[in-house]
Design a protein around this motif. Structure first.
Motif, PDB file in Angstrom:
ATOM      1  N   LYS A  43     -52.249 109.460  39.228  1.00 29.22           N
ATOM      2  CA  LYS A  43     -51.071 109.926  38.487  1.00 29.22           C
ATOM      3  C   LYS A  43     -49.815 109.815  39.364  1.00 29.22           C
ATOM      4  O   LYS A  43     -48.761 109.383  38.889  1.00 29.22           O
ATOM      5  N   ASN A  46     -48.771 106.191  39.730  1.00 32.65           N
ATOM      6  CA  ASN A  46     -48.101 105.743  38.509  1.00 32.65           C
ATOM      7  C   ASN A  46     -46.668 106.260  38.436  1.00 32.65           C
ATOM      8  O   ASN A  46     -45.763 105.551  37.990  1.00 32.65           O
ATOM      9  N   TRP A  47     -46.469 107.518  38.849  1.00 31.63           N
ATOM     10  CA  TRP A  47     -45.129 108.101  38.808  1.00 31.63           C
ATOM     11  C   TRP A  47     -44.218 107.367  39.792  1.00 31.63           C
ATOM     12  O   TRP A  47     -43.090 107.023  39.460  1.00 31.63           O
ATOM     13  N   THR A  50     -43.252 104.077  38.342  1.00 33.91           N
ATOM     14  CA  THR A  50     -42.262 104.256  37.280  1.00 33.91           C
ATOM     15  C   THR A  50     -40.877 104.493  37.866  1.00 33.91           C
ATOM     16  O   THR A  50     -39.891 103.902  37.410  1.00 33.91           O
ATOM     17  N   LEU A  51     -40.781 105.358  38.889  1.00 33.29           N
ATOM     18  CA  LEU A  51     -39.492 105.644  39.509  1.00 33.29           C
ATOM     19  C   LEU A  51     -38.900 104.386  40.149  1.00 33.29           C
ATOM     20  O   LEU A  51     -37.697 104.129  40.032  1.00 33.29           O
ATOM     21  N   ASP A  53     -39.503 101.266  39.297  1.00 33.94           N
ATOM     22  CA  ASP A  53     -39.125 100.361  38.215  1.00 33.94           C
ATOM     23  C   ASP A  53     -37.808 100.788  37.572  1.00 33.94           C
ATOM     24  O   ASP A  53     -36.918  99.962  37.357  1.00 33.94           O
ATOM     25  N   ARG A  54     -37.668 102.064  37.280  1.00 32.25           N
ATOM     26  CA  ARG A  54     -36.432 102.575  36.651  1.00 32.25           C
ATOM     27  C   ARG A  54     -35.215 102.355  37.531  1.00 32.25           C
ATOM     28  O   ARG A  54     -34.103 102.170  37.030  1.00 32.25           O
TER      29      ARG A  54
END
Length: 66
Positions: A43, A46-47, A50-51, A53-54
């Motif tokens: 998890k 994945n976070w 995501t951070l 990528d953003r």
């Protein structure tokens, strides 16, 4: 595209030093990654992905925990 980050610490520092505004929870998480070398859970991995990528930053290289 830039080369992937080779370790979690450099990825977390890039996010903390970037112009992208982070939430308190994300900032706490990233600070923990900078100072604690405990393996991340799926998890958390994945976070972090995501951070990154953003923020338009490259991903973490597979196996980049150091």
């Amino acid at each position: 595209m830039a080369d992937p980050f080779t370790n979690v610490r450099s990825a977390a520092l890039a996010l903390l030093n970037g112009s992208e505004r982070q939430t308190r929870a994300a900032g706490s998480f990233l600070g923990q990654l900078v100072f604690d070398d405990t393996p991340m859970s799926e998890k958390q991995e994945n976070w972090l992905a995501t951070l990154l990528d953003r923020a338009g930053l490259p991903p973490l290289m597979t196996g980049g925990r150091s």
